[in-house]
Every structure is written in structure tokens, then in C-alpha cells.
Motif scaffolding. Structure first.
Motif, PDB file in Angstrom:
ATOM      1  N   UNK A 123     -40.563  16.614 -14.210  1.00 18.82           N
ATOM      2  CA  UNK A 123     -41.487  15.480 -14.312  1.00 18.82           C
ATOM      3  C   UNK A 123     -42.011  15.340 -15.738  1.00 18.82           C
ATOM      4  N   UNK A 124     -42.339  16.459 -16.354  1.00 19.22           N
ATOM      5  CA  UNK A 124     -42.815  16.424 -17.742  1.00 19.22           C
ATOM      6  C   UNK A 124     -41.753  15.830 -18.668  1.00 19.22           C
ATOM      7  N   UNK A 125     -40.519  16.226 -18.450  1.00 15.45           N
ATOM      8  CA  UNK A 125     -39.432  15.788 -19.328  1.00 15.45           C
ATOM      9  C   UNK A 125     -39.019  14.346 -19.067  1.00 15.45           C
ATOM     10  N   UNK A 126     -39.229  13.886 -17.844  1.00 18.02           N
ATOM     11  CA  UNK A 126     -38.875  12.508 -17.508  1.00 18.02           C
ATOM     12  C   UNK A 126     -37.411  12.225 -17.780  1.00 18.02           C
ATOM     13  N   UNK A 127     -37.153  11.197 -18.569  1.00 18.51           N
ATOM     14  CA  UNK A 127     -35.770  10.800 -18.866  1.00 18.51           C
ATOM     15  C   UNK A 127     -35.059  11.760 -19.817  1.00 18.51           C
ATOM     16  N   UNK A 128     -35.758  12.790 -20.250  1.00 20.79           N
ATOM     17  CA  UNK A 128     -35.176  13.764 -21.182  1.00 20.79           C
ATOM     18  C   UNK A 128     -34.817  15.069 -20.474  1.00 20.79           C
ATOM     19  N   UNK A 129     -34.347  14.962 -19.252  1.00 25.84           N
ATOM     20  CA  UNK A 129     -34.001  16.143 -18.457  1.00 25.84           C
ATOM     21  C   UNK A 129     -32.919  16.992 -19.129  1.00 25.84           C
ATOM     22  N   UNK A 130     -32.175  16.393 -20.049  1.00 30.65           N
ATOM     23  CA  UNK A 130     -31.156  17.155 -20.777  1.00 30.65           C
ATOM     24  C   UNK A 130     -31.786  18.230 -21.667  1.00 30.65           C
ATOM     25  N   UNK A 131     -33.085  18.152 -21.890  1.00 28.83           N
ATOM     26  CA  UNK A 131     -33.795  19.149 -22.703  1.00 28.83           C
ATOM     27  C   UNK A 131     -34.375  20.279 -21.837  1.00 28.83           C
ATOM     28  N   UNK A 132     -34.018  20.284 -20.572  1.00 28.75           N
ATOM     29  CA  UNK A 132     -34.560  21.299 -19.664  1.00 28.75           C
ATOM     30  C   UNK A 132     -34.248  22.700 -20.201  1.00 28.75           C
ATOM     31  N   UNK A 133     -35.275  23.549 -20.321  1.00 27.96           N
ATOM     32  CA  UNK A 133     -35.101  24.880 -20.915  1.00 27.96           C
ATOM     33  C   UNK A 133     -34.605  25.932 -19.922  1.00 27.96           C
ATOM     34  N   UNK A 134     -33.362  25.830 -19.551  1.00 35.00           N
ATOM     35  CA  UNK A 134     -32.777  26.746 -18.570  1.00 35.00           C
ATOM     36  C   UNK A 134     -32.855  28.194 -19.038  1.00 35.00           C
ATOM     37  N   UNK A 135     -32.537  28.415 -20.287  1.00 33.52           N
ATOM     38  CA  UNK A 135     -32.562  29.767 -20.835  1.00 33.52           C
ATOM     39  C   UNK A 135     -33.974  30.353 -20.783  1.00 33.52           C
ATOM     40  N   UNK A 136     -34.947  29.570 -21.194  1.00 32.69           N
ATOM     41  CA  UNK A 136     -36.340  30.028 -21.134  1.00 32.69           C
ATOM     42  C   UNK A 136     -36.754  30.346 -19.704  1.00 32.69           C
ATOM     43  N   UNK A 137     -36.397  29.476 -18.801  1.00 27.22           N
ATOM     44  CA  UNK A 137     -36.776  29.674 -17.404  1.00 27.22           C
ATOM     45  C   UNK A 137     -36.185  30.974 -16.860  1.00 27.22           C
ATOM     46  N   UNK A 138     -34.944  31.255 -17.214  1.00 30.13           N
ATOM     47  CA  UNK A 138     -34.270  32.442 -16.685  1.00 30.13           C
ATOM     48  C   UNK A 138     -34.679  33.729 -17.388  1.00 30.13           C
ATOM     49  N   UNK A 139     -34.771  33.698 -18.714  1.00 30.88           N
ATOM     50  CA  UNK A 139     -34.998  34.930 -19.470  1.00 30.88           C
ATOM     51  C   UNK A 139     -36.452  35.191 -19.844  1.00 30.88           C
ATOM     52  N   UNK A 140     -37.245  34.138 -19.914  1.00 29.82           N
ATOM     53  CA  UNK A 140     -38.651  34.273 -20.315  1.00 29.82           C
ATOM     54  C   UNK A 140     -39.534  33.444 -19.380  1.00 29.82           C
ATOM     55  N   UNK A 141     -39.567  33.818 -18.103  1.00 34.61           N
ATOM     56  CA  UNK A 141     -40.310  33.004 -17.133  1.00 34.61           C
ATOM     57  C   UNK A 141     -41.796  32.874 -17.462  1.00 34.61           C
ATOM     58  N   UNK A 142     -42.390  33.894 -18.071  1.00 34.66           N
ATOM     59  CA  UNK A 142     -43.813  33.802 -18.423  1.00 34.66           C
ATOM     60  C   UNK A 142     -44.041  32.716 -19.474  1.00 34.66           C
ATOM     61  N   UNK A 143     -43.127  32.583 -20.412  1.00 31.20           N
ATOM     62  CA  UNK A 143     -43.223  31.531 -21.426  1.00 31.20           C
ATOM     63  C   UNK A 143     -42.969  30.179 -20.774  1.00 31.20           C
ATOM     64  N   UNK A 144     -41.947  30.117 -19.960  1.00 30.04           N
ATOM     65  CA  UNK A 144     -41.608  28.872 -19.266  1.00 30.04           C
ATOM     66  C   UNK A 144     -42.798  28.353 -18.460  1.00 30.04           C
ATOM     67  N   UNK A 145     -43.452  29.236 -17.716  1.00 29.37           N
ATOM     68  CA  UNK A 145     -44.568  28.803 -16.870  1.00 29.37           C
ATOM     69  C   UNK A 145     -45.766  28.331 -17.697  1.00 29.37           C
ATOM     70  N   UNK A 146     -45.954  28.932 -18.871  1.00 28.33           N
ATOM     71  CA  UNK A 146     -47.020  28.438 -19.750  1.00 28.33           C
ATOM     72  C   UNK A 146     -46.679  27.049 -20.279  1.00 28.33           C
ATOM     73  N   UNK A 147     -45.415  26.823 -20.591  1.00 31.49           N
ATOM     74  CA  UNK A 147     -45.003  25.489 -21.036  1.00 31.49           C
ATOM     75  C   UNK A 147     -45.291  24.452 -19.955  1.00 31.49           C
ATOM     76  N   UNK A 148     -44.951  24.793 -18.739  1.00 29.62           N
ATOM     77  CA  UNK A 148     -45.210  23.879 -17.619  1.00 29.62           C
ATOM     78  C   UNK A 148     -46.713  23.639 -17.482  1.00 29.62           C
ATOM     79  N   UNK A 149     -47.486  24.705 -17.583  1.00 28.07           N
ATOM     80  CA  UNK A 149     -48.940  24.607 -17.424  1.00 28.07           C
ATOM     81  C   UNK A 149     -49.594  23.811 -18.550  1.00 28.07           C
TER      82      UNK A 149
END
Length: 122
Positions: free
Chosen positions: A7-33
Motif C-alpha cells: 500500500x505504501x509503495x502503490x504503483x511502485x510495487x517493483x521497488x518492494x524490498x524483498x531482500x530486506x524483508x527476508x534478511x533484515x525483518x527488523x529493518x523492514x518492519x520499521x520501514x513499514x511503521x
């Protein structure tokens, strides 16, 4: 994939941080927050240029994701960007390097000439 991040990325879903989500979930969750808040820009800055000692930094693929998200965030939320006056150059990535170099050379040449004139006066 995290729905809130999508939802944050909207039409820019191609920028989804898959690597961050998988390897650095604590960082990923702060980005979401933090996304959409005034806490986001300082957090990006901290991730990109950590001032914490004994940190090796992120691997290149992770830095690439963080950088892409940071640039996207700047585009989507310009109201959270610091004023350009914080840096003497504004956005350093938008500096005309050739013009800056020429200006510096002219300044140096002027200082040398002034120095030579002072020596000849003595």
C-alpha cells in the motif's frame, strides 16, 4: 509480501524490498511503521550512513533496495525532506561537478595571483 508495504509503495510495487524483508525483518518492519511519518527520513539516513561503531554495513543488494526506497520516498513525500539550505550544495547528487570544479579552479587561481601580488609588494 507485506500488504501494508505494498500500500505504501502503490504503483511502485517493483521497488518492494524483498531482500530486506527476508534478511533484515527488523529493518523492514520499521520501514513499514515509519513510512509516511517524519521519522522515515532520519531512519533512511541512519540506514544509509550509520554512525554506530563496529558496523560493517549492508550487503550491496540490500543497500540498493534501501537507496531505491529512499529515493522513492523523497518523491512521494517531499514534505518530509529537509530544506536544501541544510547543505551548502543542496542535494549533492544534483551538483554540476564540472561547474563546481571550474569555480574552484578560478578561486584557486585568484588566490595564487593575490599571493603573488602581495609578495611583489614587499
Amino acid at each position: 509480501m507485506n500488504q501494508k508495504m505494498l500500500e505504501h509503495l502503490g504503483e511502485h510495487a517493483d521497488k518492494y524490498p524483498t531482500n530486506l524483508e527476508q534478511k533484515y525483518p527488523h529493518v523492514f518492519h520499521k520501514l513499514v511503521e515509519f513510512w509516511g511519518t517524519t521519522d522515515m527520513r532520519p531512519y533512511f539516513d541512519e540506514l544509509i550512513m550509520s554512525n554506530r561503531p563496529n558496523r560493517l554495513g549492508f550487503p550491496p543488494e540490500t543497500v540498493t533496495e534501501i537507496w531505491a526506497l529512499s529515493k522513492l520516498y523523497s518523491t512521494l513525500h517531499p514534505e518530509h525532506e529537509p530544506p536544501e539550505s541544510i547543505s551548502a550544495f543542496g542535494d549533492i547528487w544534483n551538483v554540476d561537478v564540472d561547474a563546481a570544479r571550474d569555480s574552484w579552479k578560478q578561486q584557486q587561481a585568484g588566490e595564487k595571483q593575490t599571493s603573488a601580488e602581495k609578495k611583489s609588494d614587499t
